[in-house]
Design a protein around this motif. Structure first.
Motif, PDB file in Angstrom:
ATOM      1  N   MET A   1       0.872  -1.271  -0.109  1.00 43.43           N
ATOM      2  CA  MET A   1       0.049   0.075   0.031  1.00 43.43           C
ATOM      3  C   MET A   1       0.774   1.356   0.110  1.00 43.43           C
ATOM      4  O   MET A   1       0.651   2.317  -0.617  1.00 43.43           O
ATOM      5  N   VAL A   2       1.889   1.241   0.801  1.00 42.77           N
ATOM      6  CA  VAL A   2       2.691   2.356   0.751  1.00 42.77           C
ATOM      7  C   VAL A   2       3.586   2.734  -0.208  1.00 42.77           C
ATOM      8  O   VAL A   2       3.775   3.597  -0.948  1.00 42.77           O
ATOM      9  N   VAL A   3       3.925   1.503  -0.815  1.00 37.46           N
ATOM     10  CA  VAL A   3       5.046   1.793  -2.148  1.00 37.46           C
ATOM     11  C   VAL A   3       3.967   2.185  -3.137  1.00 37.46           C
ATOM     12  O   VAL A   3       4.362   3.020  -3.989  1.00 37.46           O
ATOM     13  N   GLU A   4       2.590   1.612  -3.321  1.00 34.78           N
ATOM     14  CA  GLU A   4       1.974   1.992  -4.291  1.00 34.78           C
ATOM     15  C   GLU A   4       1.718   3.460  -3.950  1.00 34.78           C
ATOM     16  O   GLU A   4       1.577   4.146  -5.115  1.00 34.78           O
ATOM     17  N   ALA A   5       1.231   4.076  -2.867  1.00 33.03           N
ATOM     18  CA  ALA A   5       1.170   5.326  -2.643  1.00 33.03           C
ATOM     19  C   ALA A   5       2.212   6.336  -3.022  1.00 33.03           C
ATOM     20  O   ALA A   5       2.218   7.578  -3.499  1.00 33.03           O
ATOM     21  N   VAL A   6       3.646   5.780  -2.931  1.00 32.22           N
ATOM     22  CA  VAL A   6       4.712   6.564  -3.246  1.00 32.22           C
ATOM     23  C   VAL A   6       4.656   6.547  -4.848  1.00 32.22           C
ATOM     24  O   VAL A   6       5.110   7.950  -5.462  1.00 32.22           O
ATOM     25  N   HIS A   7       4.431   5.537  -5.563  1.00 31.13           N
ATOM     26  CA  HIS A   7       4.339   5.867  -6.825  1.00 31.13           C
ATOM     27  C   HIS A   7       3.330   6.771  -7.362  1.00 31.13           C
ATOM     28  O   HIS A   7       3.483   7.481  -8.305  1.00 31.13           O
ATOM     29  N   LEU A   8       2.238   6.555  -6.754  1.00 30.07           N
ATOM     30  CA  LEU A   8       1.247   7.624  -7.138  1.00 30.07           C
ATOM     31  C   LEU A   8       1.394   8.935  -7.031  1.00 30.07           C
ATOM     32  O   LEU A   8       1.084   9.875  -7.697  1.00 30.07           O
ATOM     33  N   ASN A   9       2.034   9.254  -5.666  1.00 34.21           N
ATOM     34  CA  ASN A   9       2.333  10.528  -5.446  1.00 34.21           C
ATOM     35  C   ASN A   9       3.392  11.084  -6.286  1.00 34.21           C
ATOM     36  O   ASN A   9       3.286  12.301  -6.625  1.00 34.21           O
ATOM     37  N   SER A  10       4.244  10.390  -6.887  1.00 35.31           N
ATOM     38  CA  SER A  10       5.295  10.685  -7.580  1.00 35.31           C
ATOM     39  C   SER A  10       4.922  11.105  -9.011  1.00 35.31           C
ATOM     40  O   SER A  10       5.614  11.489  -9.792  1.00 35.31           O
ATOM     41  N   GLY A  11       3.773  10.391  -9.210  1.00 37.93           N
ATOM     42  CA  GLY A  11       3.352  10.634 -10.892  1.00 37.93           C
ATOM     43  C   GLY A  11       2.046  11.297 -11.169  1.00 37.93           C
ATOM     44  O   GLY A  11       1.444  11.542 -12.152  1.00 37.93           O
ATOM     45  N   ARG A  12       1.587  12.121  -9.949  1.00 35.86           N
ATOM     46  CA  ARG A  12       0.487  13.037 -10.108  1.00 35.86           C
ATOM     47  C   ARG A  12       0.567  14.399  -9.649  1.00 35.86           C
ATOM     48  O   ARG A  12       1.658  14.440  -8.488  1.00 35.86           O
ATOM     49  N   ARG A  13      -0.296  15.269 -10.063  1.00 35.68           N
ATOM     50  CA  ARG A  13       0.176  16.566  -9.144  1.00 35.68           C
ATOM     51  C   ARG A  13      -0.915  16.766  -8.281  1.00 35.68           C
ATOM     52  O   ARG A  13      -0.662  17.696  -7.439  1.00 35.68           O
ATOM     53  N   GLU A  14      -2.383  16.221  -8.220  1.00 38.87           N
ATOM     54  CA  GLU A  14      -3.031  16.705  -7.194  1.00 38.87           C
ATOM     55  C   GLU A  14      -3.421  15.569  -6.524  1.00 38.87           C
ATOM     56  O   GLU A  14      -3.184  14.131  -7.049  1.00 38.87           O
ATOM     57  N   GLY A  15      -3.992  15.332  -5.202  1.00 37.06           N
ATOM     58  CA  GLY A  15      -4.422  14.322  -4.308  1.00 37.06           C
ATOM     59  C   GLY A  15      -3.307  13.510  -3.581  1.00 37.06           C
ATOM     60  O   GLY A  15      -3.545  12.328  -3.544  1.00 37.06           O
ATOM     61  N   LEU A  16      -2.359  14.336  -3.551  1.00 38.73           N
ATOM     62  CA  LEU A  16      -1.246  13.397  -2.689  1.00 38.73           C
ATOM     63  C   LEU A  16      -1.679  13.467  -1.418  1.00 38.73           C
ATOM     64  O   LEU A  16      -2.372  14.147  -0.712  1.00 38.73           O
ATOM     65  N   MET A  17      -1.411  12.123  -0.557  1.00 38.34           N
ATOM     66  CA  MET A  17      -1.770  11.826   0.563  1.00 38.34           C
ATOM     67  C   MET A  17      -0.944  11.165   1.299  1.00 38.34           C
ATOM     68  O   MET A  17      -0.034  10.450   1.038  1.00 38.34           O
ATOM     69  N   ASP A  18      -0.818  11.578   2.763  1.00 33.81           N
ATOM     70  CA  ASP A  18       0.014  10.966   3.854  1.00 33.81           C
ATOM     71  C   ASP A  18      -0.646   9.646   4.341  1.00 33.81           C
ATOM     72  O   ASP A  18      -1.423   9.149   3.995  1.00 33.81           O
ATOM     73  N   GLN A  19       0.556   9.110   4.986  1.00 30.36           N
ATOM     74  CA  GLN A  19       0.067   7.636   5.613  1.00 30.36           C
ATOM     75  C   GLN A  19       0.367   7.767   7.150  1.00 30.36           C
ATOM     76  O   GLN A  19       1.018   8.423   7.534  1.00 30.36           O
ATOM     77  N   VAL A  20      -0.270   7.107   7.793  1.00 23.89           N
ATOM     78  CA  VAL A  20       0.020   6.917   9.315  1.00 23.89           C
ATOM     79  C   VAL A  20       0.093   5.495  10.041  1.00 23.89           C
ATOM     80  O   VAL A  20      -0.912   4.628   9.643  1.00 23.89           O
ATOM     81  N   ILE A  21       0.739   5.196  10.780  1.00 21.31           N
ATOM     82  CA  ILE A  21       0.813   4.073  11.517  1.00 21.31           C
ATOM     83  C   ILE A  21       0.586   4.408  12.859  1.00 21.31           C
ATOM     84  O   ILE A  21       1.400   4.966  13.569  1.00 21.31           O
ATOM     85  N   ASP A  22      -0.578   3.894  13.743  1.00 22.97           N
ATOM     86  CA  ASP A  22      -0.721   4.122  14.705  1.00 22.97           C
ATOM     87  C   ASP A  22      -1.212   2.858  15.677  1.00 22.97           C
ATOM     88  O   ASP A  22      -1.241   1.786  14.950  1.00 22.97           O
ATOM     89  N   GLY A  23      -1.308   3.026  17.042  1.00 27.47           N
ATOM     90  CA  GLY A  23      -1.522   1.577  17.784  1.00 27.47           C
ATOM     91  C   GLY A  23      -0.864   1.798  19.132  1.00 27.47           C
ATOM     92  O   GLY A  23       0.029   2.764  19.391  1.00 27.47           O
ATOM     93  N   PRO A  24      -1.231   0.846  19.982  1.00 23.96           N
ATOM     94  CA  PRO A  24      -0.535   0.974  21.580  1.00 23.96           C
ATOM     95  C   PRO A  24       0.832   0.665  21.464  1.00 23.96           C
ATOM     96  O   PRO A  24       1.459   0.372  20.338  1.00 23.96           O
ATOM     97  N   ALA A  25       1.532   1.065  22.525  1.00 28.03           N
ATOM     98  CA  ALA A  25       3.005   0.954  22.740  1.00 28.03           C
ATOM     99  C   ALA A  25       3.183  -0.520  22.507  1.00 28.03           C
ATOM    100  O   ALA A  25       2.550  -1.120  23.057  1.00 28.03           O
ATOM    101  N   GLY A  26       4.389  -0.978  22.012  1.00 21.95           N
ATOM    102  CA  GLY A  26       4.799  -2.119  21.960  1.00 21.95           C
ATOM    103  C   GLY A  26       4.336  -3.073  20.998  1.00 21.95           C
ATOM    104  O   GLY A  26       4.494  -4.600  20.994  1.00 21.95           O
ATOM    105  N   THR A  27       3.472  -2.530  20.085  1.00 23.34           N
ATOM    106  CA  THR A  27       3.023  -3.597  18.984  1.00 23.34           C
ATOM    107  C   THR A  27       3.752  -3.457  17.785  1.00 23.34           C
ATOM    108  O   THR A  27       3.265  -4.137  16.772  1.00 23.34           O
ATOM    109  N   GLY A  28       4.990  -3.000  17.702  1.00 24.75           N
ATOM    110  CA  GLY A  28       5.805  -3.161  16.370  1.00 24.75           C
ATOM    111  C   GLY A  28       5.781  -1.857  15.382  1.00 24.75           C
ATOM    112  O   GLY A  28       6.020  -2.121  14.127  1.00 24.75           O
ATOM    113  N   LYS A  29       5.274  -0.700  15.834  1.00 24.43           N
ATOM    114  CA  LYS A  29       5.135   0.339  14.852  1.00 24.43           C
ATOM    115  C   LYS A  29       6.384   0.636  14.279  1.00 24.43           C
ATOM    116  O   LYS A  29       6.353   1.056  12.964  1.00 24.43           O
TER     117      LYS A  29
END
Length: 322
Positions: A85-113
């Motif tokens: 998903m992130v690799v696809e987002a990197v390719h999409l963000n690099s190939g378009r001018r609009e609609g670029l979007m960030d990503q977030v990893i969230d969760g409790p402590a100690g879950t391997g973020k």
């Protein structure tokens, strides 16, 4: 550019000396040299011959110790999905001018973020380098930083990126280390290096160390990197999604859009229910890491019991359509 190369060579020489003096201590991947070492590192389990000595006698086996020092994530369908998903987002963000979007990893402590964040960064860099036929000398596809110790000023965030790129000068003596001085503004050289080296992904770890007010001051700069240079941003930390949403509201971005949308709907005669305006929690793709419970002790066919497994984590994604 020449000065930055000289500073980077000095830093790499110091790092090599540090690794020579303390070979058992791995360097954190917050600098270009150590990050590339992390990407290229291949951790293979040691070969155990038949009739090998018990575990008490393996303490002197440096190969086994070196293997067990590394904490690797077990490949799962969820982990593979997150990487793709992130690799696809990197390719999409690099190939378009609009609609670029960030990503977030969230969760409790100690879950391997953090482990997932770096695994995603490693997978993204390997795919980018495979598309460019190997690692290029003037190409930095991934930048990995952590939240600065003092996230109050935007300059400190840029200093973290400059430290990764090797742009900040090394102190010449202990007096310069102890001297209380402000960091110089390295925005222009950092932007120049990120643009000329075709950086595609920025990993930001431990975002929970910053408050929403502190993030509200630096988010416009991250937006500039995304919109102007096409750099995808991946935030990571406990409560990261809530912090970023609150920072957006304090920056009067999401709140202003929601209010304008409510007024337009009201003027058009439509009902202004909460579902008419997008909530801040629906504006960002979030990957959640949930702790898994202890497995039950089920009996084996022989009558013995399975050993309860250690808690690990599972990832789920919300609004991950790109």
């Amino acid at each position: 550019m020449k000065a930055s190369v000289q500073l980077r060579d000095q830093r790499e020489a110091r790092l090599r000396q540090q690794m020579k003096n303390t070979p058992m201590r791995p360097l954190p991947p917050f600098q270009l040299t150590s990050w590339n070492h992390f990407v290229d590192e291949e951790v293979k389990p040691p070969e155990l011959t038949a009739g090998s000595p018990p575990a008490a006698d393996r303490k002197k086996d440096q190969t086994a110790l070196a293997y067990h020092r590394h904490l690797r994530m077990v490949p799962t369908d969820a982990m593979t999905h997150m990487q793709n998903m992130v690799v696809e987002a990197v390719h999409l963000n690099s190939g378009r001018r609009e609609g670029l979007m960030d990503q977030v990893i969230d969760g409790p402590a100690g879950t391997g973020k953090t482990c997932l964040l770096r695994a995603v960064g490693r997978a993204a860099q390997k795919e980018i380098e495979a598309a460019t036929r190997g690692r290029q000398p003037n190409h930095i596809p991934v930048v990995h930083i952590t939240t600065p110790a003092d996230p109050e000023s935007k300059t400190n965030w840029i200093w973290e990126i400059a430290s990764y790129l090797g742009l900040n000068p090394e102190p010449r003596n202990i007096a310069e280390v102890l001297e209380m001085r402000r960091h110089p503004d390295l925005t222009l050289p950092v932007n120049y290096i990120l643009e000329t080296t075709q950086t595609r992904l920025l990993l930001i770890d431990d975002i929970n160390r910053a408050s929403p007010a502190q993030l509200a001051d630096v988010l416009p700069y991250f937006d500039y990197l995304r919109d102007k240079l096409g750099i995808s941003l991946l935030f990571c930390g406990t409560g990261a999604s809530h912090l970023i949403h609150q920072a957006r509201i304090q920056a009067q971005d999401a709140a202003l859009v929601s209010e304008e949308n409510r007024l337009r709907l009201q003027q058009a005669g439509r009902s202004t229910t909460p579902t008419d305006s997008p909530s801040p929690t629906a504006l960002l793709p979030v990957t959640w890491l949930h702790p898994l419970p202890w497995t039950p002790r089920t009996p084996k066919p022989s009558g013995k019991y399975w050993q309860a497994s250690k808690p690990t984590c599972a990832c789920t994604s919300s609004r991950n359509t790109l």
